[in-house]
Write an enzyme that holds these catalytic residues in place. Structure first.
Site: not given
Length: 365
Positions: A10, A110-111
DNA sequence: CCCTCGATCAC
DNA sequence: CCTCATATCGAGGG
């Protein structure tokens, strides 16, 4: 077969961290990345903020005006989203991550999930070493810190990464699942948002421990089969979802906020056309076709309405997509003349890859 | 089984 | 004061 091990990577306060890297001078200040709607100079919401800003109560989804109030006595920095830039950084990081694992799944800008079962030989100690290497690699690549959760499945890896942000590394081993989940609030389970939490509250369930007391038939009746069994298993830390990326999107959508609320087609259609243009551009960049076109109307009371049409044959043509969107919108306005629209959107779905062959009707156009 | 539409989640 | 994009589910109609 060895113990499955999944990592959830993350990227920390991602957009705001990108902005800090772009302009290191703001690093020590509250930084708020905003989605300006264009309605007035300041209207819009907070997308992401750094931890400085969060310490004043700034949160994602909050109106910008409210964030301004919270930060009025600080030297808070408000910046508009620079999505293409964040995408570039994200792409670089994802390319770095991809070769590490047995399986890779990008779960957002973003992950990502990484199945490192064979890489770690089912050994959590080894998985932690891999995670540290990944953190190093990501930082070396783009100067972005991240938090990594490690668990025996995606569910627990995601829960783990949420436990110690930012710049954290948390492992949930099988023997720690029970004690960890016991007192956790149900809202921490991925997929359990406000509505689900509220329904559980009515069943006197606040913690995961309490959730385990509900039997599956009650859960299925209350939340439907899919959500019911998901909750039943999640409460026990069980999850069999494979780490598996998807190469092609299932839908493409675009939405915009109108300058003012209106039911006047002449004010709505130009905006709609632009959205249809942008959506079909993406469709064609992907060399895909769509068979269903939808419009979304968000009214002045923020209620959401959709209208969709499934075409006789798949298309990639902007003209057809625009025409269909306009039709649906006029149809909606006609059916409910008294409404005033605040935002409009276009969604393309039932997507397929464009095949090489050209059908007769296409040939004749 | 397909279509339409609303709901939910979470970015 | 209230963005944008995506995926999934289920109800209801056919």
């Amino acid at each position: 077969m060895s113990q499955r091990i999944v990592l959830h990577v993350d990227l920390d306060y991602f957009y705001a961290q990108c902005e800090e890297n772009l302009n290191p001078a703001i690093r020590s200040k509250p930084v708020v990345v905003c989605v300006y709607s264009g309605r007035t100079e300041e209207s819009g919401v907070v997308s992401t903020s750094n931890y400085q800003a969060r310490s004043y109560g700034v949160k994602a989804g909050m109106p910008i005006a409210r964030a301004r109030k919270l930060l009025e006595k600080t030297d808070g920095i408000f910046l508009p989203m620079n999505h293409p830039y964040y995408e570039e950084i994200s792409d670089g990081i994802m390319e770095t991550l991809e070769p590490f694992p047995d399986a890779f799944e990008k779960a957002g800008i973003d992950e990502a999930y990484l199945d490192v079962t064979s890489r770690s030989n089912g050994d959590f100690q080894k998985a932690e070493q891999i995670a540290r290497e990944i953190k190093q690699a990501v930082y070396a690549q783009e100067q972005i810190t991240c938090t990594i959760g490690i668990g025996p499945n995606k569910l627990l890896a995601k829960i783990a990464s949420d436990l110690n942000k930012p710049n954290g590394l948390v492992t949930i081993r099988p023997e720690n699942v029970r004690p960890l989940l016991q007192n956790m609030e149900v809202g921490k389970i991925p997929g359990v948002g406000n509505k689900t939490q509220e329904k559980l509250r009515e069943l006197n369930v606040r913690t995961v421990q309490e959730l385990t007391t509900l039997d599956i038939s009650v859960l299925a009746r209350t939340f439907g089969n899919a959500m019911g069994s998901y909750l039943y298993n999640a409460a026990r830390g069980e999850d069999d979802e494979p780490v598996q990326g998807r190469d092609q999107p299932i839908q493409i959508s675009r939405i915009a906020t109108l300058k003012r609320n209106t039911n006047n087609a002449s004010e709505i259609l130009p905006v709609l056309d632009e959205l249809a243009h942008s959506a079909s551009a993406k469709l064609n960049r992907r060399t895909m076709t769509c068979k269903t076109v939808s419009i979304i109307a968000i009214l002045s009371d923020l209620s959401i309405h959709t209208k969709s049409r499934t075409l006789d044959s798949p298309t990639n043509r902007e003209k057809i997509i625009t025409q269909t969107s306009e039709d649906l919108t006029l149809q909606f306005l006609n059916a409910t003349p008294s409404v005033t629209i605040r935002r409009v959107g276009v969604k393309l779905s039932s997507l397929s890859m464009q095949s090489g062959q050209t059908v007769i009707s296409e040939f004749l156009r």
